[in-house]
Write a protein that holds these residues in place. Structure first.
Motif, mmCIF file in Angstrom:
data_model
loop_
_atom_site.group_PDB
_atom_site.id
_atom_site.type_symbol
_atom_site.label_atom_id
_atom_site.label_comp_id
_atom_site.label_asym_id
_atom_site.label_seq_id
_atom_site.Cartn_x
_atom_site.Cartn_y
_atom_site.Cartn_z
ATOM 1 N N ALA A 88 9.055 -75.398 49.254
ATOM 2 C CA ALA A 88 8.444 -76.835 49.382
ATOM 3 C C ALA A 88 7.869 -77.210 48.192
ATOM 4 C CB ALA A 88 7.760 -76.985 50.776
ATOM 5 N N GLN A 89 7.114 -76.532 47.668
ATOM 6 C CA GLN A 89 6.406 -76.997 46.436
ATOM 7 C C GLN A 89 7.232 -77.070 45.115
ATOM 8 O OE1 GLN A 89 3.580 -73.925 44.715
ATOM 9 N NE2 GLN A 89 2.999 -75.636 43.411
ATOM 10 N N HIS A 90 8.526 -76.364 45.244
ATOM 11 C CA HIS A 90 9.268 -76.920 44.055
ATOM 12 C C HIS A 90 10.679 -77.588 44.419
ATOM 13 C CE1 HIS A 90 7.047 -74.069 41.180
ATOM 14 N NE2 HIS A 90 6.887 -73.445 42.217
ATOM 15 N N SER A 91 10.815 -77.730 45.567
ATOM 16 C CA SER A 91 12.112 -78.446 45.863
ATOM 17 C C SER A 91 12.282 -79.783 45.603
ATOM 18 C CB SER A 91 12.570 -78.023 47.534
ATOM 19 O OG SER A 91 11.510 -78.648 48.202
ATOM 20 N N SER A 92 11.196 -80.727 45.728
ATOM 21 C CA SER A 92 11.188 -81.930 45.594
ATOM 22 C C SER A 92 11.343 -82.439 44.153
ATOM 23 C CB SER A 92 10.281 -82.636 46.173
ATOM 24 O OG SER A 92 10.500 -82.565 47.578
ATOM 25 N N ALA A 93 11.324 -81.453 43.187
ATOM 26 C CA ALA A 93 11.117 -81.623 41.839
ATOM 27 C C ALA A 93 12.505 -82.490 41.245
ATOM 28 C CB ALA A 93 10.842 -80.488 40.890
ATOM 29 N N SER A 101 3.438 -83.292 50.749
ATOM 30 C CA SER A 101 3.957 -82.661 51.983
ATOM 31 C C SER A 101 4.782 -83.471 52.700
ATOM 32 C CB SER A 101 2.544 -82.359 52.887
ATOM 33 O OG SER A 101 2.078 -83.655 53.327
ATOM 34 N N LEU A 102 5.544 -82.955 53.620
ATOM 35 C CA LEU A 102 6.303 -84.067 54.221
ATOM 36 C C LEU A 102 5.735 -85.337 54.838
ATOM 37 C CD1 LEU A 102 9.337 -81.727 55.887
ATOM 38 C CD2 LEU A 102 9.491 -83.534 53.871
ATOM 39 N N PRO A 103 4.599 -85.145 55.682
ATOM 40 C CA PRO A 103 3.834 -86.167 56.091
ATOM 41 C C PRO A 103 3.480 -87.180 55.096
ATOM 42 C CG PRO A 103 2.841 -84.085 57.216
ATOM 43 C CD PRO A 103 4.088 -83.789 56.000
ATOM 44 N N GLN A 104 2.988 -86.988 53.908
ATOM 45 C CA GLN A 104 2.616 -87.630 52.868
ATOM 46 C C GLN A 104 3.761 -88.282 52.277
ATOM 47 O OE1 GLN A 104 0.977 -84.459 50.534
ATOM 48 N NE2 GLN A 104 -1.100 -85.209 50.842
ATOM 49 N N LEU A 105 5.080 -87.680 52.153
ATOM 50 C CA LEU A 105 6.458 -88.236 51.849
ATOM 51 C C LEU A 105 6.600 -89.402 52.899
ATOM 52 C CD1 LEU A 105 8.197 -85.285 50.375
ATOM 53 C CD2 LEU A 105 7.143 -87.113 49.206
#
Length: 329
Positions: free
Chosen positions: A12-17, A120-124
């Motif tokens: 998750a830490q890298h997948s949204s880059a 995090s997903l909630p932050q997104l």
């Protein structure tokens, strides 16, 4: 399992880059993405709005609406009032992507999340929801004009008047009439449900897109060629994630959209009738068919949501990647 990322949190830490776009690029690429999506979805949107706002004796369903629109107005009938929403879609998406990325930056600053780490997903979801709130004030007048043009002549289909009879010549005619009769306040009729729809819907729009992208990156870890980030996803994956985002937006916000459309077209559909508020509108819609009345037109909306939103995210993602590649040269 041996993979470059060993835990879900690391994935998750890298997948949204993705290649980072500047503010100007967010505005430009978001604008082009909005234009592409609107051209794909607009005929479906016309049918949706007409089904949402017309009495049941006008159209028996989606197929009947398609048939009558074609018979009475031809191909151009499906694109009636396109100019205003096309400009609006370009502005809305430009602001949506710009605000979404800037709000993420603000959340990182507040929560001390490093710039190279994904939220995090909630932050997104929160970033998307706040960007939707901002967009609502841009898109509300545009949708008001669009909806009036889309439905003003369809009540005659039921035989009450001449089919195809129109009051407005185009978007500017609607704007001039509203400003003359109601002032600037009239341009924001239906703003409350628009804000509610955009805040909820855009939150799920961006959130679902990021979630699907992360799941696709995670699923690739068991393959021979694991992906490192969202920037590694191919066209098919972006199409899937973008299409799912469109479905999520509409499934979560559709009943609010029905209320919004009904309020914005009340004076066109029944010029002499009283204009109910939000609570009154909900009671009227419920009285027309119970809970299913809030989902009238949902089928064709979901049908257009997948390709339209896939086109938007494809346009934005690949323009961003192209820009990043050009900067490297």
């Amino acid at each position: 399992m041996e993979a470059e990322f060993q835990t879900v949190s690391e994935i998750a830490q890298h997948s949204s880059a993705r290649p980072k776009a500047s503010g100007a690029e967010d505005l430009a690429f978001g604008s082009l993405a909005g234009m592409m999506g609107k051209c794909v979805e607009y005929p479906f949107d016309t049918v949706k709005v007409r089904l949402q706002t017309s009495e049941t004796q006008v159209f028996s369903g989606t197929v009947d609406c398609l048939r009558q629109t074609w018979r009475n107005e031809g191909f151009r009938g499906f694109y009636r009032g396109l100019t205003s929403p096309l400009v609006g879609a370009m502005a809305e998406n430009a602001i949506a992507f710009y605000a979404y990325n800037r709000i993420q930056g603000a959340i990182r600053s507040i929560t001390a999340v490093p710039s190279d780490a994904a939220l995090s997903l909630p932050q997104l979801f929160l970033s998307g929801g706040l960007s939707g709130t901002i967009c609502a004030f841009v898109i509300s007048p545009v949708e008001l004009v669009k909806c009036k043009l889309q439905v003003e002549n369809v009540q005659g289909y039921a035989g009450a008047a001449n089919p195809g009879a129109v009051k407005f010549k185009g978007p500017l005619s609607v704007v001039a009439h509203l400003l003359k009769t109601q002032g600037i306040v009239g341009m924001y009729k239906g703003i409350a449900p628009t804000v509610a729809r955009e805040t909820l819907g855009v939150g799920f729009w961006f959130g679902a897109y990021e979630l699907v992208c992360r799941q696709l990156v995670r699923a690739s870890q068991s393959s021979s060629t694991p992906l490192h980030s969202k920037a590694d996803l191919g066209p098919a994956s972006i199409i899937l994630a973008g299409g799912c985002a469109g479905i999520a937006y509409n499934l979560t916000s559709y009943p609010i959209d029905v209320v919004k459309s009904y309020i914005q077209t009340a004076d066109v559909r029944s010029p002499a009738s009283e204009r109910p508020g939000i609570a009154g509108t909900i009671r009227i819609i419920y009285g027309r068919g119970g809970v299913p009345a809030f989902y009238r037109g949902l089928g064709i909306t979901l049908l257009r949501a997948f390709p339209a939103n896939a086109a938007m995210f494809m346009t934005y993602e690949y323009l961003t990647r192209l820009s990043a590649e050009l900067r490297k040269k």
